[in-house]
Design an enzyme around this catalytic site. Sequence first.
Site, PDB file in Angstrom:
ATOM      1  N   ARG A 101      -0.418   3.157   7.252  1.00 12.68           N
ATOM      2  CA  ARG A 101       0.881   2.912   6.612  1.00 12.68           C
ATOM      3  C   ARG A 101       1.381   4.148   5.866  1.00 12.68           C
ATOM      4  O   ARG A 101       2.537   4.558   6.009  1.00 12.68           O
ATOM      5  CB  ARG A 101       0.789   1.719   5.660  1.00 12.68           C
ATOM      6  N   LYS A 102       0.514   4.745   5.044  1.00 16.04           N
ATOM      7  CA  LYS A 102       0.949   5.917   4.277  1.00 16.04           C
ATOM      8  C   LYS A 102       1.186   7.115   5.189  1.00 16.04           C
ATOM      9  O   LYS A 102       2.132   7.890   4.981  1.00 16.04           O
ATOM     10  CB  LYS A 102      -0.098   6.258   3.212  1.00 16.04           C
ATOM     11  N   ASP A 270      -1.416  -3.854 -11.693  1.00 17.11           N
ATOM     12  CA  ASP A 270      -1.374  -2.823 -12.720  1.00 17.11           C
ATOM     13  C   ASP A 270      -0.496  -3.238 -13.889  1.00 17.11           C
ATOM     14  O   ASP A 270      -0.914  -3.212 -15.047  1.00 17.11           O
ATOM     15  CB  ASP A 270      -0.879  -1.511 -12.114  1.00 17.11           C
TER      16      ASP A 270
END
Length: 891
Positions: A101-102, A270
């Site tokens: 994906r990246k 996060d």
Amino acid sequence: MPGMFQRKRGRLAGRIAERVRADGAVEDACASRVAESALFAELLRVQGALPGVRDEVLAYLHEARPGDEGSRILREAALGRPDRTRAAGFSAAFEHGTGRRKQRLLRTVFALFGLIPFDDGPGVAYQEQAVWTEVALCASNILHDHAHGRSDPADQAFLVSRLATAPPGRVWQSNVFAHLLALHALHTFQVHSPLMAGGLTGVAAARRADGGVPFITSQSVFITAMAGTALAAAGYAPEAVGRMADWIANRQHPDGGWGYCTATSQTDVDDASRCLTFLRAVDAGRYAGAIRRGEDYLAGMAGPDGGFPTYVAGHPPDVDMTAGAVIALSPYWDRHAEPLGASVDFLLGSGRDDGTYERSWTLSESSVINRVVEALSCVPEPGPRVEEAIRASVWRLCTTQNGDGGWGQEPGADSDVLSTAQAIPVVVRHGPRPVAERAARWLLGRQHDDGGFTSVPDQVGPRPLPYDFPVLADVHALLAFNALKTLGPSGPNGAGGRGIGTAVRQLPAFYCPFPPAAHPLGDRADAQSLAWMHRHRLCADDGERARMAHAGCGQLAGRMTPAARPDLLQIFSDFTLWAFAFDDEYCDEGPLGERPGELADTAVRFLRCAEVPERPVYGDDRYGIALRDIRRRLDAASSPAHGRRFVENMRGYALTEVRKAGFVARGQRPGLDDYTLVRLYSGGSMVFAELVAVVNGCPPPPGPDEDRRVRAITEAAALLVDWATDIMSYAKERERTGDGFNLIDAVRLEYGCDEDEAFERAMALWDRVMTLFLRLRSRLAVELPELTAYVAGLAQYIRGVIDWSLETDRYGFYDGRGGRRAFRPGGWRDTPRDDSHEALPIPSVAWWWDHDLAAPAPAALHLTIPTGPSGLGTAAARTFRTTTAGPGHGV
């Protein structure tokens, strides 16, 4: 805490508090970035839209000086200077745990500028990702298909449906990058869509004053939670902190999580962890409902292996996210004991041998280390694996601290505020005090007059492109200041803190085939030495004098010279105390331990005092006057020749301490050879070796250096003493100094091993030198029988120091007075671990084996110096390999 630090901390906290809006939010503008600016300029070009805006964006790109390679490649391409070879290499080298994906997103951006070709193959699955990842990957599929003459109506429909949810003239989900990529895809099938016009207007409105385009338009939730946590811990602006907490509680999503800003519908681990931690710190009762919903959200995100993903349950886990979740859930450990235990196992399993972890959302090693160490520190019953993981990470920070006191994003990089601020809480709570103090000085020196800080960015998204919210430098600096406030006078962890040395190590057994002995007047000598200490006002203060009272200098002198005359025993005891006091006040733990120039000035003064027994030279020099007293008494009790020899040996002692301070000042940690050469003389080891002989009444003949056999066995005895005391004082030194001048530190650096292996290697080295000492003793007994008593004194020197070191509070307890135990004795063994006759691969002492009749012919020692950084800033480590000399090779 000094007043200057309080003022600087207050100015910084005030600066952050001033940013709190009336509604409680802290907003900051994301800095312009090359990637989005380049994408926007290219989109405006192909659309033929907003030419004035495009000119301003291009002007930004002309002035931009990005710090990362990917952005530099994009800048050049956007300005008409594409470098396809460079782009292809960068794209091929980029790897990340999220895999294809990246890589796909990066390749898509590069392909839009003709830097690499569009992929001709199946697209990537984009459903059930984070909302902006879905859109960006869908856009990527559309663009790659279009380049090869294909289209997928389902992809196009999905993209349009998502863009249609953006408010008019606003960036979709606050994510400029995803919106721009979507607009580039929209250009391939709906050039004149209202969604295009609205998107261009929204991105143009999001531009910064410099004309550039940011990555995202807001990070208000994340920043407010971080800033609130820092202000709450500082005890500053409670009313503003209350408003911030109310604002955060009201931004909780129905699923119990939080997103990074108010414009996004996507929650993540996060932000939920940060918000939950902040609300609990402010008022756990007032926000009990929000806290419980957030707790349930996080608990539901845990994977079966204990790891937490960033956005979607079931996705691959992330170290940073897992650490944050453990921190946030740790107050409720009883409710989540099993999954949290699995999370801790996941973190432990994710750690590398060097104490680092994968950097996913950050560029800074210290950022992830900070989160993981804080998470592991929350474990109620940590156990040895947790303690070792913390030690490994702290060791990594200690050994990668730059010479200026700061840290860069990775070893060898220039120090920056964010990397340093995130390292400081770890080294303050778990590391040696000098490391934390150097870091504090560096950070304080970077504060601006307005109280703020500036740093290179360390957040990345989409990875590997960094983005910057400047306020985070202030926030992390305040968190570091809060940690520094706990840096008490007795050490970084306080008297009873749980530092890096929590586990009490059992020492290995020593092979030392000499019988123990003790002088009957050792206690009396100790008492008289303490009175002598007070008379000469040695030691830095009364606290240090109290600590010295627990050392037992008279007992040490008596164990080294059990048959000495009382007057010589007293001289020896007094000098022992002098050496300890000087090391503590000026060298190992004193301020001049990292100021070689000032230490050299001090050494010249006290040496001159000892050189002139006739009259006082510097009457205000406490250590000089005390050393002159020892020299005068030695002249009278033995002979002036021995007094002169004592002063000459002291010169070598002083010179070596100055060299050691130079290492510390430069931020270098020594490899095994540099360490050994320094350690042979530091602390006065060679001075003690010769004094033992004088006090025993059996000194070597004049000019002992002229007989290399005698010099070899004397140096070997001194080094055995040095290494033995290093092994026993390691835990104390690691907490109180941490300068790397310990055998265990040098072995770890030399061989890249952990602490347990370093102890095993160190003992093998010690045994190798001990067996050499025994063989040299046998040779001298035959060849120089007149030195039998001298050599016997060296053997007693070794055994006496070990016996004393195992019992003294100076090494046995962290505070030197009987507080926390630093080690447990390991006893004795009858055989050596290593009795090889091969010379040690340490060039500075390998020559000893030339005088060992049983040793094989010497091989050439070739020194290989590693090219990368291996210490606190500049490389000082040495790696050795022994090879057989061939033609053209010498020693």
